[in-house]
Write an enzyme that holds these catalytic residues in place. Structure first.
Site, PDB file in Angstrom:
ATOM      1  N   ASP A  28       0.828  -1.207   0.000  1.00  0.00           N
ATOM      2  CA  ASP A  28       0.000   0.000   0.000  1.00  0.00           C
ATOM      3  C   ASP A  28       0.871   1.269   0.000  1.00  0.00           C
ATOM      4  OD1 ASP A  28      -2.361   1.445   0.126  1.00  0.00           O
ATOM      5  OD2 ASP A  28      -3.183   0.281   1.787  1.00  0.00           O
ATOM      6  N   ASP A  45     -10.488   1.808  -3.638  1.00  0.00           N
ATOM      7  CA  ASP A  45     -11.032   1.517  -2.314  1.00  0.00           C
ATOM      8  C   ASP A  45     -12.541   1.387  -2.355  1.00  0.00           C
ATOM      9  OD1 ASP A  45      -8.889   1.169  -0.738  1.00  0.00           O
ATOM     10  OD2 ASP A  45      -8.840   3.198   0.088  1.00  0.00           O
TER      11      ASP A  45
HETATM   12  C1  DGJ Z   1      -5.952   1.555   1.690  1.00  0.00           C
HETATM   13  C2  DGJ Z   1      -6.255   0.354   0.853  1.00  0.00           C
HETATM   14  O1  DGJ Z   1      -6.701   0.716  -0.400  1.00  0.00           O
HETATM   15  C3  DGJ Z   1      -7.276  -0.518   1.581  1.00  0.00           C
HETATM   16  O2  DGJ Z   1      -7.645  -1.598   0.777  1.00  0.00           O
HETATM   17  C4  DGJ Z   1      -6.677  -0.975   2.865  1.00  0.00           C
HETATM   18  O3  DGJ Z   1      -5.600  -1.819   2.622  1.00  0.00           O
HETATM   19  C5  DGJ Z   1      -6.256   0.215   3.709  1.00  0.00           C
HETATM   20  N1  DGJ Z   1      -5.431   1.133   2.958  1.00  0.00           N
HETATM   21  C6  DGJ Z   1      -5.535  -0.239   4.937  1.00  0.00           C
HETATM   22  O4  DGJ Z   1      -5.031   0.793   5.666  1.00  0.00           O
END
Ligand code: DGJ
Length: 734
Positions: A471, A537
């Protein structure tokens, strides 16, 4: 570090049989997959692209020479006495009035160049080829290397390297090659977007001036143009002549379409360098990122097909079936408890999942997103016996284990930040404004790099981990590096690529997902170092229909993560049927991201049926050709995948809104073999019995046999559905 370490050319990318060696003063004709690239390599200037577009057939030397002559423009009033062509590296010294290909200076001098070829290397094969031209400008004390390739997929790619051969420092401000596009291109298309709504299409006439898409986020961004396309009026998914480009870089970058009053349009792209970021000492060089060019006379689908074919031909493209993922994020967030996580794993195994990914929250001090980033040790409080009981439990169920990391980041509230405040990217004495309570580690600092590498290596060595979800949850702001806080985005971006590569070298079996606040790091260079992207997301299927539709413009579905979430959606609070969520996730790299332990028995059973369908059709979806229908009622989307040999296809007729008419009429199913006969049937479980058309449509009840031509030209009556319902159609050659 000023040398951009380019991705080496993959074996198989190049020509099958190569003949090397050629001199300046020749015109080169490369052909691949219906594309011709004709490049004139004069003895006195950098090369000129004479034609980039439809295959011109076999051309002898005479015809090539005449093509160059035929392209010479008339002399306009009040213009240069001798009209100049558009060169791959446009230079102001030839009278070019648009953006120069190279901007830079040597303490104010050497700001304008006139490069002359010194060596030319050509490799021509039955399907494409490559050209390398070395040039020099002795007065400016610079050399320039230009690489231009026509790949077997018909994609072009190019990059340039400038090297300082003088005595003082030469500062590079901008380096970008340009591809000319004919005047028939009058419309422009690219993508914008934001967090949780990445890749929103925008269109406008291609007018005089520059359409400049600049990114200063230090990551690819939700609003990256992704594919910047210009084309003939009204070009659509499947019609029109289109020229497109993609700048393959995950740091600051630019993509530009420029139309000058001289009648020329160019597409260019490159890295966006911050002041002082690339200062070349004597002997040092800087290479621009790869920039890809795609031409098609079959609209945006034709462009997508070239990118997909190219990506699928890479030696490291995933070939194993893309596993069904269960991810813990929207299931439990930071509420990590071994028993609950094992229960989730059992439920995952029951519905048929194949990979289990433990998301954020497993490491020291990480009880929320306020703290802990950088402390890459398993949290002893939450995991008194370490991660092993969970990893072993998951693996005993037959699932692969994956782990979330965010290695480039640090929370000020972490042991790492307290121990090494100087490892944080910052401008001068001030820290950048926080974003998600975090800052960015200076990976251009060798100690910081070594720490992160050691930690990730240790975690991967100590556990049976098959997958990292990597991430990157904030933009880079005032990212100054080292003691003088020099601009550090360039070095940071290259350092991250090196980190990916070193980890993959040490742990070759581990796949990496590129995630960045959802889908904010999606580009072709990050995919040289990783194996899939997280598209957004937002897993609300209604939003996802469009996010995926446009992410597919660049990437094939097997590289795009898409999960079935909860209803209501956690990001939009919109409710949706399971069939709509699953039928949307189906057309990518499928997964589930909801608390399966809380689902009803009926829902779990239905989900298991969708998982089974995905396993059944992933071979087709992940090798087939993307099809998106034009001229569909705005409240509908029609998309599908057709097997490479045309024998099988899966379409989705998706109702996203409320049509103005009472029934939406016929939907056309394009992209099939025109002469072949197909049987069209509803594909279970996508044929939701709640869809009224399932009962009312005569053809749906019985199935119909039609030719590919009839399915494309006439189509079939659409079902009467409600918004947020979809119908899957299986179209098999009889
Ligand atoms: C952002 C990501 O896109 C999510 O899927 C998740 O992993 C969160 N961060 C976790 O902090």
């Amino acid at each position: 570090m000023t040398q951009h370490d380019p991705t080496p050319l993959a074996p198989g990318d190049g020509p099958a049989a190569a003949a090397s060696g050629a001199a300046a003063g020749r015109t080169l004709h490369l052909r691949a997959a219906g594309v011709s690239l004709v490049v004139d390599v004069p003895a006195t200037s950098v090369p000129v692209v004479v034609h980039w577009g439809a295959d011109l057939g076999d051309l002898g030397e005479r015809h090539l020479a005449d093509l160059v002559t035929a392209g010479r423009t008339a002399r306009a009033n009040n213009d240069l006495d001798e009209p100049q062509p558009v060169r791959l590296l446009p230079e102001g010294s030839w009278g070019w009035g648009g953006r120069p290909g190279l901007s830079g200076h040597r303490a104010g001098a050497a700001w304008s160049t006139r490069f002359v070829p010194t060596a030319v290397e050509v490799e021509e094969g039955p399907s494409g080829g490559r050209l390398r031209v070395d040039c020099a400008d002795e007065a400016a004390a610079l050399t320039l290397g230009i690489e231009l390739e026509l790949l077997p997929s018909g994609l072009l790619r190019h990059r340039a390297t400038v090297t300082n051969t003088g005595t003082g420092v030469y500062e590079v401000l901008d380096l970008a090659l340009s591809l000319p596009v004919p005047v028939v291109a009058t419309e422009l298309f690219d993508l914008a977007g934001r967090w949780a709504k990445e890749r929103v299409p925008q269109r406008r006439p291609l007018t005089f001036g520059s359409h400049v898409r600049e990114n200063r986020r230090g990551r690819t961004g939700p609003d990256a143009p992704l594919v910047l396309a210009v084309g003939t009026a009204g070009f659509g998914f499947r019609r029109g002549e289109v020229w497109a480009q993609h700048t393959a870089f995950s740091g600051n970058h630019r993509s530009i379409a420029e139309r000058l009053n001289s009648g020329t349009t160019t597409l260019s792209g490159g890295e966006l360098l911050l002041p002082g970021e690339v200062r070349l000492a004597p002997g040092e060089g800087y290479a621009s990122p790869w920039v890809f060019g795609a031409w098609s006379d079959a609209g945006l689908d034709g462009i997508a097909a070239r990118f997909h074919e190219h990506l699928r031909a890479r030696p490291h493209h995933p070939t194993s079936p893309r596993p069904v993922v269960v991810n813990t994020w929207e299931a439990v967030y930071f509420d990590l408890d071994l028993d609950k996580l094992l229960e989730l794993a059992r439920a995952a195994a029951e519905v048929g999942a194949e990979r289990y990914v433990l998301d954020d929250g497993w490491f020291r001090h990480r009880r929320s997103d306020d703290a802990g980033l950088g402390d890459w040790y398993v949290d002893e409080g939450v995991w008194p016996q370490g991660l092993r009981p969970l990893v072993d439990g998951v693996r005993a169920l037959g699932l692969q284990f994956g782990l979330w990391v965010e290695p480039e980041m640090v929370n000020p509230d972490s042991d790492l930040a307290r121990a090494h405040p100087d490892w944080i990217l910052r401008g001068g004495d001030r820290l950048p404004p926080e974003s998600r309570q975090q800052q960015v580690l200076d990976l251009g600092n060798p100690d910081a790099f070594a720490y992160v590498l050691e930690r990730l290596d240790a975690i991967l060595s100590e556990h049976e981990i098959s997958y990292l979800k990597w991430d990157h949850n904030r933009d880079l702001v005032e990212a100054g590096s080292g003691p003088v806080r020099a601009p550090g985005v360039h070095a940071q971006t290259l350092a991250v690529y090196r980190l990916f590569d070193e980890l993959r070298r040490r742990h070759p079996g581990v796949e990496i997902e590129s995630c960045s606040s959802g889908g904010l790091r999606v580009d072709l260079e990050v995919l040289e170092h990783t194996d899939r992207v997280w598209a957004s997301d937002c897993i609300d299927p209604l939003e996802r229909q469009d996010i995926q539709r446009w992410t597919l413009q660049l990437l094939p579905p097997e590289l795009i993560g898409s999960h079935v979430g909860a209803s209501p959606s956690h990001t939009t609070h919109r409710t949706s049927d399971l069939s709509f969520r699953a039928g949307t996730a189906l057309f990518a790299s499928f997964g589930v991201e909801t608390d399966l332990t809380g689902l009803s028995a009926d829902d779990r059973e239905e989900l298991a049926r969708w998982v089974a369908l995905y396993k059944d059709v992933r071979g087709l979806l992940h090798t087939g050709t993307l099809v998106r229908a034009d001229d569909v009622d705005p409240s509908f989307r029609v998309h599908g995948t057709v097997a490479p040999d045309g024998s099988d296809a899966l379409f989705a007729v998706v109702q996203t809104g409320t049509p103005d008419g009472s029934v939406p009429g016929r939907v056309r199913l394009p992209g099939l073999l025109p002469q072949a006969e197909y049987e069209v049937t509803a594909q279970e479980p996508g044929h939701d019995p709640a869809v009224r058309g399932g009962r009312d449509l005569p053809w749906l009840a019985s199935g119909v046999r039609l030719t590919g031509r009839a399915l494309e030209a006439a189509g079939v009556a659409a079902p009467a559905m409600q918004p947020q319902q979809l119908l899957l159609l299986r179209v098999r050659r009889v």
